[in-house]
Scaffold this motif. Structure first.
Motif, PDB file in Angstrom:
ATOM      1  N   LEU A  57       6.826  10.134  -8.592  1.00 60.52           N
ATOM      2  CA  LEU A  57       6.533   9.135  -7.569  1.00 60.52           C
ATOM      3  C   LEU A  57       5.361   8.306  -8.091  1.00 60.52           C
ATOM      4  CD1 LEU A  57       7.012   7.956  -4.755  1.00 60.52           C
ATOM      5  CD2 LEU A  57       5.390   9.654  -3.876  1.00 60.52           C
ATOM      6  N   THR A 102       2.726   5.368  -7.749  1.00 67.55           N
ATOM      7  CA  THR A 102       2.086   4.642  -6.648  1.00 67.55           C
ATOM      8  C   THR A 102       0.928   3.757  -7.127  1.00 67.55           C
ATOM      9  OG1 THR A 102       0.571   6.478  -6.199  1.00 67.55           O
ATOM     10  CG2 THR A 102       2.678   6.481  -5.015  1.00 67.55           C
ATOM     11  N   THR A 103       0.743   3.643  -8.427  1.00 67.36           N
ATOM     12  CA  THR A 103      -0.375   2.876  -8.964  1.00 67.36           C
ATOM     13  C   THR A 103       0.112   1.596  -9.633  1.00 67.36           C
ATOM     14  OG1 THR A 103      -0.264   4.078 -11.060  1.00 67.36           O
ATOM     15  CG2 THR A 103      -1.728   4.969  -9.363  1.00 67.36           C
ATOM     16  N   PHE A 150       2.905  -0.868  -8.290  1.00 70.23           N
ATOM     17  CA  PHE A 150       3.486  -0.075  -7.200  1.00 70.23           C
ATOM     18  C   PHE A 150       2.509   0.095  -6.039  1.00 70.23           C
ATOM     19  CE2 PHE A 150       6.056   0.966 -10.831  1.00 70.23           C
ATOM     20  CZ  PHE A 150       7.329   0.973 -10.311  1.00 70.23           C
ATOM     21  N   ALA A 151       1.237  -0.281  -6.234  1.00 64.94           N
ATOM     22  CA  ALA A 151       0.274  -0.273  -5.132  1.00 64.94           C
ATOM     23  C   ALA A 151       0.429  -1.526  -4.263  1.00 64.94           C
ATOM     24  CB  ALA A 151      -1.148  -0.185  -5.678  1.00 64.94           C
ATOM     25  N   ARG A 184       6.569  -1.459  -3.157  1.00 66.78           N
ATOM     26  CA  ARG A 184       7.332  -0.263  -3.510  1.00 66.78           C
ATOM     27  C   ARG A 184       8.435  -0.593  -4.510  1.00 66.78           C
ATOM     28  NH1 ARG A 184       7.413   0.934   2.441  1.00 66.78           N
ATOM     29  NH2 ARG A 184       9.654   0.622   2.388  1.00 66.78           N
ATOM     30  N   TRP A 235       5.790  10.774  -0.347  1.00 63.53           N
ATOM     31  CA  TRP A 235       6.546   9.531  -0.207  1.00 63.53           C
ATOM     32  C   TRP A 235       6.247   8.864   1.134  1.00 63.53           C
ATOM     33  CZ3 TRP A 235       8.901   5.398  -1.741  1.00 63.53           C
ATOM     34  CH2 TRP A 235       9.648   4.668  -0.829  1.00 63.53           C
ATOM     35  N   TYR A 286       2.903   7.139   1.067  1.00 64.43           N
ATOM     36  CA  TYR A 286       2.993   5.952   0.212  1.00 64.43           C
ATOM     37  C   TYR A 286       3.752   4.827   0.923  1.00 64.43           C
ATOM     38  CZ  TYR A 286       4.698   2.998  -3.608  1.00 64.43           C
ATOM     39  OH  TYR A 286       5.032   1.930  -4.400  1.00 64.43           O
ATOM     40  N   THR A 303       2.288   1.026   1.709  1.00 65.13           N
ATOM     41  CA  THR A 303       2.749   0.043   0.733  1.00 65.13           C
ATOM     42  C   THR A 303       4.027  -0.623   1.235  1.00 65.13           C
ATOM     43  OG1 THR A 303       1.876   1.496  -0.979  1.00 65.13           O
ATOM     44  CG2 THR A 303       3.289  -0.302  -1.715  1.00 65.13           C
TER      45      THR A 303
END
Length: 160
Positions: free
Chosen positions: A81, A83-84, A87-88, A91, A145, A148, A152
């Protein structure tokens, strides 16, 4: 954990097929129903800049996925996954980048059918891929998830 969404989101790699197919449709429409409008150079430069932003978003998202050893193929199971990085902000930065690339190309090269078709593409990708991918990620990564996804946006947040 087993089940359809856990194993993989799709059996067919929809997004690349959709982007390529819609681009072909836009080219055909441009020849069959030409808009008869020539954009001024300043707008065409704006289209080129939009293309560059789209490619930069794609490349940076792919690089971050590679660093996290995350699977990039939309019809295979997620391995991480991410998230950085981009992706921050979104998504789906690769789909966003591809959509910007198509819309920008339409403006830059005066193939104006690409612009509305970019919107059609985003809608189709949301329906045929993103919703399934999100169900897959929820099944695979659970609370991580969910957290996140709550912070986001699916496509892009322009304001905080």
């Amino acid at each position: 954990m087993t089940g359809r969404w856990y194993e993989r989101p799709n059996r067919i790699p929809w997004p690349p097929m959709i982007f390529a197919g819609v681009a072909c449709v836009a080219v055909v429409l441009q020849h069959v129903f030409p808009p008869g409008l020539t954009l001024p150079p300043a707008l065409r430069w704006l289209g080129a800049a939009t293309m560059v932003i789209g490619v930069a978003l794609d490349v940076s998202a792919m690089a971050v996925m590679h660093r996290h050893r995350a699977n990039i193929q939309p019809h295979r199971a997620a391995t991480a996954l991410v998230t950085t990085g981009p992706f921050a902000l979104s998504r789906n930065p690769i789909y966003l980048g591809n959509t910007l690339l198509i819309a920008g190309a339409g403006i830059a090269f005066n193939v104006l059918w690409f612009v509305p078709m970019a919107i059609v593409t985003a809608w189709l990708v949301s329906r045929l891929a993103i919703r399934r991918e999100e169900a897959h990620l929820a099944a695979r990564f659970g609370a991580a998830w969910t957290a996140y996804a709550q912070r986001t946006p699916r496509w892009l947040r322009l304001r905080r």
